[in-house]
Design a protein around this motif. Sequence first.
Motif, short mmCIF file in Angstrom:
data_model
loop_
_atom_site.label_atom_id
_atom_site.label_comp_id
_atom_site.label_asym_id
_atom_site.label_seq_id
_atom_site.Cartn_x
_atom_site.Cartn_y
_atom_site.Cartn_z
N GLU A 1 87.20 55.60 -20.38
CA GLU A 1 87.61 54.20 -20.19
C GLU A 1 87.35 53.38 -21.45
N ALA A 2 86.23 53.66 -22.11
CA ALA A 2 85.93 52.96 -23.36
C ALA A 2 86.97 53.28 -24.43
N GLY B 1 73.57 44.25 -20.03
CA GLY B 1 73.06 43.14 -20.83
C GLY B 1 73.85 42.91 -22.10
N ALA B 2 74.46 43.96 -22.66
CA ALA B 2 75.27 43.79 -23.87
C ALA B 2 76.43 42.85 -23.60
N ALA B 3 77.03 42.95 -22.41
CA ALA B 3 78.12 42.06 -22.05
C ALA B 3 77.63 40.62 -21.94
N GLY C 1 77.60 47.88 -26.20
CA GLY C 1 77.19 48.53 -24.95
C GLY C 1 78.31 49.20 -24.21
N LEU C 2 79.41 49.54 -24.88
CA LEU C 2 80.62 50.04 -24.21
C LEU C 2 80.50 51.49 -23.77
N VAL D 1 85.24 42.74 -24.47
CA VAL D 1 85.21 44.05 -23.82
C VAL D 1 83.89 44.70 -24.22
N ALA D 2 82.93 44.61 -23.33
CA ALA D 2 81.57 45.04 -23.68
C ALA D 2 80.82 45.43 -22.41
#
Length: 478
Positions: A312-313, A251-253, A306-307, A243-244
């Motif tokens: 939602e986060a 890009g973090a994901a 990067g969340l 979950v990212a």
Amino acid sequence: MRTAYNVETVRAAERALMATLPEGTLMQRAAAGLAAACADLLGRRVYGARVALLVGSGDNGGDALYAGARLARRGAGVTAVLLTPDRAHPGGLRALRGAGGRAVTAGEGVGAVRRADLVVDGIVGIGGKGAPREPAQELVAAAEGALIVAVDLPSGVDADTGEAPGAAVRADATVTFGTYKPGLLVDPAREHAGALRLVDIGLGPWLPSEPDVEALQHADVADLLPRPSAESDKYRRGVVGIVAGSARYPGAAVLAVAGALSGGAGAVRYAGPATDAVIARFPETLVTAGPPAEAGRVQAWVIGPGLGDGSEARQALVDVLSSDVPVLVDADGLRLLDPQAVRARRAETLLTPHAGEAAALLGLSREEVEASRLSAVRALADRFGATALLKGSTTLVADGTRAIRVNPTGTPWLATAGSGDVLAGLTGSLLAAGMNARDAASVGAYLHGLAARALGSAPITSLGVAEELRRVWLDVSR
């Protein structure tokens, strides 16, 4: 595995061992190892080499004097600079003079230190606190340009904590006796120690089975790596959920998934808004644009890179923490974390902050965390009832109950955007493959550091580190 014990434990072991030996045996063992290390550094130049000993009042100074006597008998010109002449070790001083060495006061010794090929730091030992005072500081400054060998640990370094307040000695090598001390393995003190050499003086049987600090090596990591069996399929090998990422940081994901795909689990599920970016780079990923609850069954979760900090986060973090599988929380997830929610979990939780994030979690300054990394990682584990991986020049892992793990493979080139996202994915995948949080964090940090080292002493990219992981995994496994 390298193991380290705190000063109190070492002192107790030394007392127990000395009670079984003739007087002075332990110091002679230490001096022999110290002299051999000094000779190795001097190479073929022992005969005629100029050696200066900076001699304090304790046993540390005695070790230096006896080692100096051994070097003098091999033809070195040895000068002992006595910081407190009336308290210098008498037996060591007699041995040095008997071997042809000389002793001078601190005021007379500056010239000898400046001319020395090798300087031995025997100012204070493992019980010392704080930076060396004058005239020791002037003598250390005069040693610039010479090889410096520290006796047991560099003067000014705290043996238990790794703190190095003030002008601690910066050694080219440190010869330590009996066992490693925690401070020698942890920055900022590690930077002062140089190359480490451990001299066995017989303490082993007198030390507890559980050290205070330990550092994994290749063989230890190889034994821990998950390996599929003939009956394995992708689900039996474990599935890690990621979950990212966000609209701002897709890009973090991608980087977290990149690390996870190299981490030993059989499959990676991604839940979040960056599905298009993830699938474009890694089509083998199982994706959903919905919340984590809709992603399907996983054996571990990674949440945070990067969340962002929107609603939602926050809800995603609540969902993930309410699961019954191990959870790794990184980056933005740490800023949203409730200690009580972590403590209430039955499955393991692994927190992976850098120093700035750790400072926020503990209510400290970043400088305080960096100056006392061992106490900071312990405090994180204790406050959250979790396993903590404190990233930095020395990466540390603590679970509050066993020895703190120190990772020896890091490199400053890992200080680049996204490297933590790769580490989070890699470590989460190891969790999903069946490792406990302490081992997953330790092995993840080890492989991550090796991958960066393998890319050389030049600028690296985080994706490059992820792509190198397979090669270092193979290297460790051999």
